[in-house]
Motif scaffolding. Structure first.
Motif, short mmCIF file in Angstrom:
data_model
loop_
_atom_site.label_atom_id
_atom_site.label_comp_id
_atom_site.label_asym_id
_atom_site.label_seq_id
_atom_site.Cartn_x
_atom_site.Cartn_y
_atom_site.Cartn_z
N THR A 45 -3.55 -33.34 -36.10
CA THR A 45 -2.66 -32.43 -36.82
C THR A 45 -1.42 -32.16 -35.98
O THR A 45 -1.28 -32.65 -34.87
CB THR A 45 -3.43 -31.13 -37.17
N SER A 46 -0.52 -31.34 -36.54
CA SER A 46 0.69 -30.97 -35.79
C SER A 46 1.27 -29.70 -36.39
O SER A 46 0.90 -29.31 -37.50
CB SER A 46 1.72 -32.09 -35.86
N LYS A 85 -10.92 -43.87 -31.09
CA LYS A 85 -11.67 -45.11 -30.90
C LYS A 85 -13.18 -44.99 -31.12
O LYS A 85 -13.82 -45.96 -31.51
CB LYS A 85 -11.37 -45.72 -29.52
N ASN A 86 -13.75 -43.78 -30.93
CA ASN A 86 -15.21 -43.66 -31.08
C ASN A 86 -15.66 -42.90 -32.32
O ASN A 86 -16.85 -42.69 -32.52
CB ASN A 86 -15.80 -42.98 -29.84
N PHE A 87 -14.70 -42.45 -33.14
CA PHE A 87 -15.09 -41.63 -34.30
C PHE A 87 -15.54 -42.48 -35.48
O PHE A 87 -15.17 -43.65 -35.62
CB PHE A 87 -13.91 -40.78 -34.77
N LYS A 88 -16.30 -41.80 -36.38
CA LYS A 88 -16.61 -42.42 -37.67
C LYS A 88 -15.58 -41.99 -38.71
O LYS A 88 -15.20 -42.76 -39.58
CB LYS A 88 -18.01 -42.00 -38.14
N LYS A 89 -15.17 -40.72 -38.61
CA LYS A 89 -14.20 -40.20 -39.59
C LYS A 89 -13.17 -39.35 -38.85
O LYS A 89 -13.52 -38.63 -37.90
CB LYS A 89 -14.90 -39.29 -40.61
N VAL A 90 -11.94 -39.42 -39.32
CA VAL A 90 -10.91 -38.53 -38.77
C VAL A 90 -10.17 -37.88 -39.93
O VAL A 90 -9.89 -38.54 -40.94
CB VAL A 90 -9.96 -39.27 -37.80
N LEU A 91 -9.92 -36.57 -39.80
CA LEU A 91 -9.19 -35.84 -40.85
C LEU A 91 -7.76 -35.62 -40.36
O LEU A 91 -7.55 -35.13 -39.24
CB LEU A 91 -9.86 -34.49 -41.13
N ILE A 92 -6.79 -35.96 -41.20
CA ILE A 92 -5.39 -35.74 -40.85
C ILE A 92 -4.92 -34.52 -41.63
O ILE A 92 -4.90 -34.52 -42.86
CB ILE A 92 -4.51 -36.96 -41.24
N VAL A 93 -4.55 -33.48 -40.89
CA VAL A 93 -4.09 -32.25 -41.56
C VAL A 93 -2.58 -32.17 -41.39
O VAL A 93 -2.07 -31.86 -40.32
CB VAL A 93 -4.78 -31.00 -40.97
N GLU A 94 -1.87 -32.51 -42.45
CA GLU A 94 -0.40 -32.47 -42.42
C GLU A 94 0.10 -32.04 -43.80
O GLU A 94 -0.55 -32.30 -44.81
CB GLU A 94 0.21 -33.83 -42.04
N GLU A 95 1.26 -31.39 -43.80
CA GLU A 95 1.84 -30.92 -45.06
C GLU A 95 2.61 -32.05 -45.73
O GLU A 95 3.17 -32.91 -45.06
CB GLU A 95 2.80 -29.76 -44.76
N LEU A 96 2.63 -32.05 -47.05
CA LEU A 96 3.44 -32.95 -47.87
C LEU A 96 3.09 -34.43 -47.65
O LEU A 96 1.94 -34.79 -47.77
CB LEU A 96 4.93 -32.67 -47.65
N GLU A 97 4.08 -35.27 -47.31
CA GLU A 97 3.87 -36.73 -47.31
C GLU A 97 2.80 -37.16 -46.29
O GLU A 97 2.72 -36.58 -45.20
CB GLU A 97 5.16 -37.46 -46.94
#
Ligand code: SF4
Length: 341
Positions: A45-46, A85-97
């Motif tokens: 995220t950012s 590199k070692n995850f099964k799932k990653v969630l990207i938390v970002e607004e809009l695009e």
């Protein structure tokens, strides 16, 4: 200077600079990882979204690792690859695009091709995201739905709150302007143009006299185009500060091309909407310019300066100017009531 033939060399230099900035981005402390013990799930995220993620994890009592990006372009690609590199799932938390989401998908092809990158399927692409939205998204992502059932915050968020339109301040001079217009003409038979300022509220009830609104300074240019292309009656608004900032070139063009809109310059003596900054025509400006002198200087004959509190005079001017074959200008001069005395 960005002129040929130098521009071709500059592109190469730009790419080299981006590479150097990328190295800096990899080391930048603004891109940091909140390490937690898990090898399955992570969040990238950012900005403000990071704070929402922290809040949501607290609420859900989850300890997922987070990569917080403070340096967004160019991205710290190695740091991201190392994180995922070692995850099964990653969630990207970002607004809009889904900018970051697409970048992480691209990087995952090299770093972890089995990684499931989740973003816009849980975080909406439209509108502002809120802690409640992020909490629900993380709950689904981490499959801990039951934990949020009793969340007061989430329950409140689901309450339906009635929509309310923003309003002009009580005593705002625009009440007098819009009121006079509605008494002078049948609003259904006139096109109304808007520009950027408090008077944009002409588009909301109870006024409903705004048919187009585009970008700062565009009101007069669009009015000119409509008058050239059709024989419809048209009144357009532009504020005093917007007039000085971006309205004058369009007014010159309107005069030069013999167009005939009625332009009402709403002179409230300040730049009200953004916090009462001065402008070249504001009383606080030393050696300030007078709008009417600029208008006269362009050879415009149909010009009146009126305090809109004088309703009968204002109504008569609208009726007189709306049928003219040349451009007409009314300067509606009355100070914003919020100007500090
Ligand atoms: S800030 Fe001034 S111009 Fe804007 S709505 Fe209020 S009174 Fe009107």
């Amino acid at each position: 200077m960005t002129l040929p033939p130098r521009v071709l060399e500059m592109k190469k230099e730009l790419l080299e600079k981006i590479e150097k900035v990328k190295e800096f981005s990899e080391k930048s402390p603004t891109n940091y990882e909140l390490k937690r013990i898990t090898n399955k799930l992570g969040i990238i995220t950012s900005g403000i979204s990071y704070l929402y993620v922290r809040e949501a994890l607290n609420e859900l009592k989850l300890g997922l690792p987070i990569l917080k990006l403070g340096f967004f372009y160019p991205l710290p690609e190695e740091k991201i690859k190392n994180f995922i590199k070692n995850f099964k799932k990653v969630l990207i938390v970002e607004e809009l695009e889904p900018f970051l989401e697409k970048e992480v998908e691209r990087l995952a092809k090299e770093a972890n091709c089995k990684l499931k990158v989740i973003g816009k399927e849980l975080i909406p692409e439209v509108g502002e995201i809120k802690p409640e939205i992020v909490t629900l998204a993380i709950a689904k992502f981490a499959n801990c739905k039951l934990k949020i059932e009793n969340s007061l915050k989430i329950r409140n968020w689901k309450l339906k709150i009635p929509k309310r339109f923003p309003q002009l301040c009580p005593g705002c001079p625009y009440w007098f302007v819009f009121g006079a217009i509605k008494r002078a003409v049948d609003p259904k038979k006139v096109i109304f143009g808007g520009d950027i300022g408090c008077y944009m509220l002409a588009g909301f009830p109870p006024h409903l006299i705004q048919d187009y609104l585009f970008c700062m300074g565009s009101s007069i240019g669009i009015a000119h185009g409509i008058k050239k292309a059709t024989d419809q009656k048209l009144i357009t608004f532009i504020g005093d500060s917007t007039f000085f900032h971006a309205g004058i070139p369009a007014l010159i063009n309107t005069v030069f091309n013999n167009s005939n809109p009625l332009i009402i310059i709403l002179d409230n003596r300040t730049t009200a909407m953004t916090g009462h900054q001065p402008h070249p025509g504001a009383p606080a400006t030393q050696n300030g310019l007078k709008i009417e002198n600029v208008v006269k200087g362009l050879g415009i004959k149909n010009l009146k300066v009126i305090d809109p509190i004088n309703q009968e005079e204002f109504i008569a001017a609208i009726k007189e100017f709306l049928n003219k074959k040349e451009v007409s200008v009314i300067v509606a001069r009355r100070p914003c009531v919020q100007i500090k005395k």
